[in-house]
Write an enzyme that holds these catalytic residues in place. Sequence first.
Site, PDB file in Angstrom:
ATOM      1  N   GLU A  55      -1.333  -1.449  -4.776  1.00 38.14           N
ATOM      2  CA  GLU A  55      -2.556  -0.693  -5.013  1.00 38.14           C
ATOM      3  C   GLU A  55      -2.316   0.378  -6.072  1.00 38.14           C
ATOM      4  O   GLU A  55      -1.291   1.052  -6.074  1.00 38.14           O
ATOM      5  CB  GLU A  55      -3.025  -0.049  -3.707  1.00 38.14           C
ATOM      6  CG  GLU A  55      -4.426   0.508  -3.784  1.00 38.14           C
ATOM      7  CD  GLU A  55      -4.942   0.941  -2.433  1.00 38.14           C
ATOM      8  OE1 GLU A  55      -5.352   2.118  -2.333  1.00 38.14           O
ATOM      9  OE2 GLU A  55      -4.950   0.130  -1.494  1.00 38.14           O
TER      10      GLU A  55
ATOM     11  N   ASP B 200      -2.554   0.893   7.248  1.00 35.24           N
ATOM     12  CA  ASP B 200      -1.682   0.745   6.075  1.00 35.24           C
ATOM     13  C   ASP B 200      -1.302  -0.718   5.852  1.00 35.24           C
ATOM     14  O   ASP B 200      -1.293  -1.203   4.723  1.00 35.24           O
ATOM     15  CB  ASP B 200      -0.424   1.609   6.230  1.00 35.24           C
ATOM     16  CG  ASP B 200      -0.775   3.085   6.311  1.00 35.24           C
ATOM     17  OD1 ASP B 200      -1.316   3.622   5.326  1.00 35.24           O
ATOM     18  OD2 ASP B 200      -0.525   3.689   7.368  1.00 35.24           O
TER      19      ASP B 200
ATOM     20  N   ASP C 126       0.883  -1.168   0.000  1.00 32.24           N
ATOM     21  CA  ASP C 126       0.000   0.000   0.000  1.00 32.24           C
ATOM     22  C   ASP C 126       0.921   1.218   0.000  1.00 32.24           C
ATOM     23  O   ASP C 126       1.454   1.598   1.043  1.00 32.24           O
ATOM     24  CB  ASP C 126      -0.897  -0.006   1.235  1.00 32.24           C
ATOM     25  CG  ASP C 126      -1.775   1.236   1.305  1.00 32.24           C
ATOM     26  OD1 ASP C 126      -2.264   1.682   0.252  1.00 32.24           O
ATOM     27  OD2 ASP C 126      -1.971   1.757   2.425  1.00 32.24           O
TER      28      ASP C 126
END
Length: 180
Positions: A66, A138, A7
């Site tokens: 992502e 996160d 992420d």
Amino acid sequence: MKILGIDPGLRVTGFGVIQKEGARLSYIASGTIRIPDGDLPSRLKVILDGVGEVARVYRPDCAAIEIVFSNVNAQSTLLLGQARGAAICGLVSADLSVAEYTALQMKKAVAGHGKAQKAQVQAMVQRLLKLDGLPGTDAADALGVAICHANAGVGRQMLGGLAPELARKGLRVRGGRLVG
């Protein structure tokens, strides 16, 4: 198969490592790479080096990250895109294939709908991986990207690898599905 999820972020980059054996997913590790204040190039180097170190320590078979979409602030979007690029470079430098998923795809794979809140993603990641406690936001997003890849991406990659043979037979793969 061991999957590393990322992420990306310019202040905090989350990572999560899971193992997929058949349909079973198990937790290996997760955490964050904290990026100190400073000029942009030095911050990007921290991301590049940090992601590379995570890959060296946990030796995943593949990675998923992502995809960043536009925020309200165009400058923030550009900066986040650079952080994502540094993370991808860290993964590719570790000789990993990198799959990309939107936040919507990840949330749908983990929580069942694309509009899930952070707390819902955390709770579902905890449940899916049978964790004792909630992962940080996160790390939960990174684990969610890895779960998304484990459930959707691995099968799609396998179909994609068959594409040349299928094409010779007059078939093709579109959107992860076989069409004639």
